[in-house]
Scaffold this motif. Structure first.
Motif, PDB file in Angstrom:
ATOM      1  N   MET A   1       5.021  -7.205  -6.140  1.00 51.54           N
ATOM      2  CA  MET A   1       3.812  -7.069  -5.326  1.00 51.54           C
ATOM      3  C   MET A   1       4.094  -6.057  -4.211  1.00 51.54           C
ATOM      4  O   MET A   1       4.487  -6.412  -3.107  1.00 51.54           O
ATOM      5  N   SER A   2       3.925  -4.779  -4.541  1.00 49.88           N
ATOM      6  CA  SER A   2       4.287  -3.739  -3.577  1.00 49.88           C
ATOM      7  C   SER A   2       3.335  -3.676  -2.397  1.00 49.88           C
ATOM      8  O   SER A   2       3.749  -3.461  -1.257  1.00 49.88           O
ATOM      9  N   GLU A   3       2.022  -3.872  -2.652  1.00 45.65           N
ATOM     10  CA  GLU A   3       1.034  -3.845  -1.571  1.00 45.65           C
ATOM     11  C   GLU A   3       0.121  -5.066  -1.710  1.00 45.65           C
ATOM     12  O   GLU A   3      -0.937  -4.995  -2.325  1.00 45.65           O
ATOM     13  N   PRO A   4       0.540  -6.190  -1.160  1.00 46.29           N
ATOM     14  CA  PRO A   4      -0.283  -7.390  -1.289  1.00 46.29           C
ATOM     15  C   PRO A   4      -1.619  -7.240  -0.572  1.00 46.29           C
ATOM     16  O   PRO A   4      -1.742  -6.480   0.387  1.00 46.29           O
ATOM     17  N   THR A   5      -2.606  -7.955  -1.061  1.00 48.17           N
ATOM     18  CA  THR A   5      -3.903  -8.004  -0.394  1.00 48.17           C
ATOM     19  C   THR A   5      -3.906  -9.192   0.553  1.00 48.17           C
ATOM     20  O   THR A   5      -3.777 -10.339   0.117  1.00 48.17           O
ATOM     21  N   ILE A   6      -4.027  -8.915   1.836  1.00 48.53           N
ATOM     22  CA  ILE A   6      -4.002  -9.972   2.847  1.00 48.53           C
ATOM     23  C   ILE A   6      -5.335  -9.975   3.575  1.00 48.53           C
ATOM     24  O   ILE A   6      -5.770  -8.950   4.103  1.00 48.53           O
ATOM     25  N   GLY A   7      -5.977 -11.119   3.579  1.00 46.78           N
ATOM     26  CA  GLY A   7      -7.262 -11.251   4.238  1.00 46.78           C
ATOM     27  C   GLY A   7      -7.102 -11.581   5.713  1.00 46.78           C
ATOM     28  O   GLY A   7      -6.084 -12.139   6.133  1.00 46.78           O
ATOM     29  N   ALA A  21      -3.025  -3.654  11.951  1.00 46.75           N
ATOM     30  CA  ALA A  21      -1.609  -3.996  11.975  1.00 46.75           C
ATOM     31  C   ALA A  21      -1.089  -4.302  10.572  1.00 46.75           C
ATOM     32  O   ALA A  21       0.029  -3.905  10.211  1.00 46.75           O
ATOM     33  N   LEU A  22      -1.881  -5.013   9.772  1.00 40.98           N
ATOM     34  CA  LEU A  22      -1.467  -5.323   8.401  1.00 40.98           C
ATOM     35  C   LEU A  22      -1.317  -4.058   7.565  1.00 40.98           C
ATOM     36  O   LEU A  22      -0.361  -3.911   6.797  1.00 40.98           O
ATOM     37  N   GLU A  23      -2.250  -3.135   7.718  1.00 36.74           N
ATOM     38  CA  GLU A  23      -2.164  -1.884   6.965  1.00 36.74           C
ATOM     39  C   GLU A  23      -0.952  -1.069   7.402  1.00 36.74           C
ATOM     40  O   GLU A  23      -0.269  -0.463   6.577  1.00 36.74           O
ATOM     41  N   ALA A  24      -0.648  -1.081   8.708  1.00 44.00           N
ATOM     42  CA  ALA A  24       0.540  -0.393   9.200  1.00 44.00           C
ATOM     43  C   ALA A  24       1.818  -1.048   8.686  1.00 44.00           C
ATOM     44  O   ALA A  24       2.859  -0.393   8.568  1.00 44.00           O
ATOM     45  N   ALA A  25       1.738  -2.349   8.346  1.00 46.40           N
ATOM     46  CA  ALA A  25       2.906  -3.096   7.867  1.00 46.40           C
ATOM     47  C   ALA A  25       3.049  -3.056   6.353  1.00 46.40           C
ATOM     48  O   ALA A  25       3.961  -3.687   5.804  1.00 46.40           O
ATOM     49  N   GLY A  26       2.161  -2.332   5.668  1.00 48.20           N
ATOM     50  CA  GLY A  26       2.326  -2.148   4.235  1.00 48.20           C
ATOM     51  C   GLY A  26       1.462  -3.005   3.334  1.00 48.20           C
ATOM     52  O   GLY A  26       1.739  -3.126   2.131  1.00 48.20           O
ATOM     53  N   ALA A  27       0.408  -3.591   3.880  1.00 47.98           N
ATOM     54  CA  ALA A  27      -0.484  -4.424   3.073  1.00 47.98           C
ATOM     55  C   ALA A  27      -1.856  -3.766   2.948  1.00 47.98           C
ATOM     56  O   ALA A  27      -2.228  -2.900   3.737  1.00 47.98           O
ATOM     57  N   HIS A  28      -2.608  -4.201   1.956  1.00 50.31           N
ATOM     58  CA  HIS A  28      -4.035  -3.885   1.884  1.00 50.31           C
ATOM     59  C   HIS A  28      -4.764  -5.026   2.568  1.00 50.31           C
ATOM     60  O   HIS A  28      -4.582  -6.192   2.219  1.00 50.31           O
ATOM     61  N   ALA A  29      -5.566  -4.716   3.575  1.00 56.45           N
ATOM     62  CA  ALA A  29      -6.234  -5.757   4.361  1.00 56.45           C
ATOM     63  C   ALA A  29      -7.709  -5.834   3.998  1.00 56.45           C
ATOM     64  O   ALA A  29      -8.365  -4.812   3.752  1.00 56.45           O
ATOM     65  N   VAL A 191       4.482  -4.005  15.087  1.00 58.00           N
ATOM     66  CA  VAL A 191       4.041  -4.622  13.829  1.00 58.00           C
ATOM     67  C   VAL A 191       5.140  -5.450  13.162  1.00 58.00           C
ATOM     68  O   VAL A 191       5.016  -5.818  11.993  1.00 58.00           O
ATOM     69  N   ARG A 192       6.211  -5.776  13.894  1.00 54.83           N
ATOM     70  CA  ARG A 192       7.299  -6.515  13.263  1.00 54.83           C
ATOM     71  C   ARG A 192       6.862  -7.887  12.771  1.00 54.83           C
ATOM     72  O   ARG A 192       7.316  -8.354  11.715  1.00 54.83           O
ATOM     73  N   ILE A 193       5.978  -8.543  13.488  1.00 60.59           N
ATOM     74  CA  ILE A 193       5.511  -9.862  13.032  1.00 60.59           C
ATOM     75  C   ILE A 193       4.652  -9.705  11.783  1.00 60.59           C
ATOM     76  O   ILE A 193       4.794 -10.466  10.823  1.00 60.59           O
ATOM     77  N   HIS A 194       3.775  -8.721  11.788  1.00 64.86           N
ATOM     78  CA  HIS A 194       2.947  -8.493  10.597  1.00 64.86           C
ATOM     79  C   HIS A 194       3.817  -8.085   9.405  1.00 64.86           C
ATOM     80  O   HIS A 194       3.564  -8.502   8.274  1.00 64.86           O
ATOM     81  N   ALA A 196       6.899  -9.040   8.933  1.00 65.72           N
ATOM     82  CA  ALA A 196       7.557 -10.271   8.480  1.00 65.72           C
ATOM     83  C   ALA A 196       6.605 -11.110   7.644  1.00 65.72           C
ATOM     84  O   ALA A 196       7.010 -11.731   6.655  1.00 65.72           O
ATOM     85  N   PHE A 197       5.317 -11.124   8.033  1.00 67.25           N
ATOM     86  CA  PHE A 197       4.352 -11.904   7.256  1.00 67.25           C
ATOM     87  C   PHE A 197       4.095 -11.241   5.906  1.00 67.25           C
ATOM     88  O   PHE A 197       3.979 -11.932   4.878  1.00 67.25           O
ATOM     89  N   VAL A 198       4.006  -9.919   5.872  1.00 69.18           N
ATOM     90  CA  VAL A 198       3.835  -9.228   4.592  1.00 69.18           C
ATOM     91  C   VAL A 198       5.012  -9.549   3.672  1.00 69.18           C
ATOM     92  O   VAL A 198       4.834  -9.816   2.481  1.00 69.18           O
ATOM     93  N   ASP A 199       6.214  -9.555   4.216  1.00 64.35           N
ATOM     94  CA  ASP A 199       7.393  -9.923   3.423  1.00 64.35           C
ATOM     95  C   ASP A 199       7.292 -11.364   2.924  1.00 64.35           C
ATOM     96  O   ASP A 199       7.675 -11.674   1.792  1.00 64.35           O
ATOM     97  N   LEU A 200       6.787 -12.243   3.772  1.00 61.09           N
ATOM     98  CA  LEU A 200       6.612 -13.647   3.383  1.00 61.09           C
ATOM     99  C   LEU A 200       5.612 -13.761   2.236  1.00 61.09           C
ATOM    100  O   LEU A 200       5.821 -14.525   1.281  1.00 61.09           O
ATOM    101  N   VAL A 201       4.524 -13.004   2.304  1.00 60.14           N
ATOM    102  CA  VAL A 201       3.531 -13.014   1.221  1.00 60.14           C
ATOM    103  C   VAL A 201       4.157 -12.510  -0.074  1.00 60.14           C
ATOM    104  O   VAL A 201       3.960 -13.104  -1.141  1.00 60.14           O
TER     105      VAL A 201
END
Length: 205
Positions: A1-7, A21-29, A191-194, A196-201
Motif C-alpha cells: 500500500m504505497s499511497e493509502p487513502t486516509i479520510g 498534512a496527510l498529503e505531505a506525509a505520503g497519503a491520498h486524503a 508532519v512527523r505525526i501524520h 507515523a499515522f500513514v505508516d501505521l495505516v
C-alpha cells in the motif's frame, strides 16, 4: 500500500489542515461525511474542533454506529485534540449526554489545560514519533486541549508534557491501530505525526 487513502472526518473542525498534512506525509486524503465514504478509506483522522459538536453531528449523519463498527474491525484511526476525546473509552468533564466513539482504553479529561486563552505551545520529545533526543523536538500546539488522565495497560504512551504545572501529563498515545494526541500537529507544519499515522495505516493494510 504505497499511497493509502486516509479520510478526514469532515463534519466540523480543522479538516483542510489535516488533508494537507496527510498529503505531505505520503497519503491520498479524502473527506468523510457519510457511511459510504467511510467504507472507502484505509484509515481515518478525527480532527480537532468541538468534541461535543462532532459527537452530535456523528449521530445526526448516522456515522456513529458505522465508525464504532469500523474501529472494532481494525480501521486505523488518529484523533487530534477533540479527536482524542472522541476515541477515548471514558471522558471526564464532558457535557451532559456527551458520547464518544471509543476504542482507546483511556480516560481523557476534556479542556484539561483550560480555556482558549490558556492555549500554549511546547517542544516535545517523542522518540516513537521520530522526535527523540537526537532529533529536532516536536513543536506541539495545545488549544483548549485534553489530557489522558489514565491509560490502560495496553496503551503505549508516546509523549508527556515536560514543564510547568502539567508536567508529566500524557498528551500522545497509541493502542493497536489507534493513535491520539492532545495537540494539533496539523497546524504546526511538522508532519512527523501524520507520517507515523500513514505508516501505521500501511502496517495494518
Amino acid at each position: 500500500m504505497s499511497e493509502p487513502t486516509i479520510g478526514v472526518l469532515a463534519l466540523q473542525g480543522d479538516v483542510l489542515e489535516h488533508v494537507r498534512a496527510l498529503e505531505a506525509a505520503g497519503a491520498h486524503a479524502s473527506r468523510v461525511r457519510r457511511p459510504a465514504e467511510l467504507a472507502q478509506v484505509d484509515g481515518l483522522v478525527l480532527p480537532g474542533g468541538e468534541s461535543s459538536t462532532i459527537d452530535k453531528l456523528l449521530r445526526r449523519f448516522d456515522l456513529m454506529a458505522p465508525l464504532r463498527a469500523a474501529i472494532a474491525a481494525g480501521l486505523p484511526v488518529y484523533g487530534s485534540c477533540a479527536g482524542m476525546i472522541l476515541l477515548a473509552d471514558r471522558i471526564l468533564d464532558g457535557i451532559e449526554g456527551q458520547q464518544t466513539v471509543g476504542g482507546l482504553d483511556v480516560t481523557v479529561r476534556r479542556n484539561a489545560f483550560g480555556r482558549q486563552v490558556d492555549s500554549f505551545e511546547e517542544d516535545l520529545h517523542a522518540p516513537a514519533l521520530r522526535a527523540g533526543e537526537q532529533d529536532p523536538p516536536m513543536r506541539a500546539v495545545f488549544i483548549r486541549a485534553p489530557w489522558v488522565e489514565q491509560a490502560g495497560a495496553g496503551v503505549e504512551v508516546l509523549a508527556t508534557v515536560s514543564t510547568g504545572a502539567a508536567a508529566g501529563r500524557i498528551v500522545a498515545v497509541r493502542q493497536g491501530a489507534l493513535m491520539a494526541t492532545a495537540f494539533h500537529p496539523e497546524i504546526s507544519g511538522d508532519v512527523r505525526i501524520h507520517r507515523a499515522f500513514v505508516d501505521l495505516v500501511r502496517a495494518h493494510g
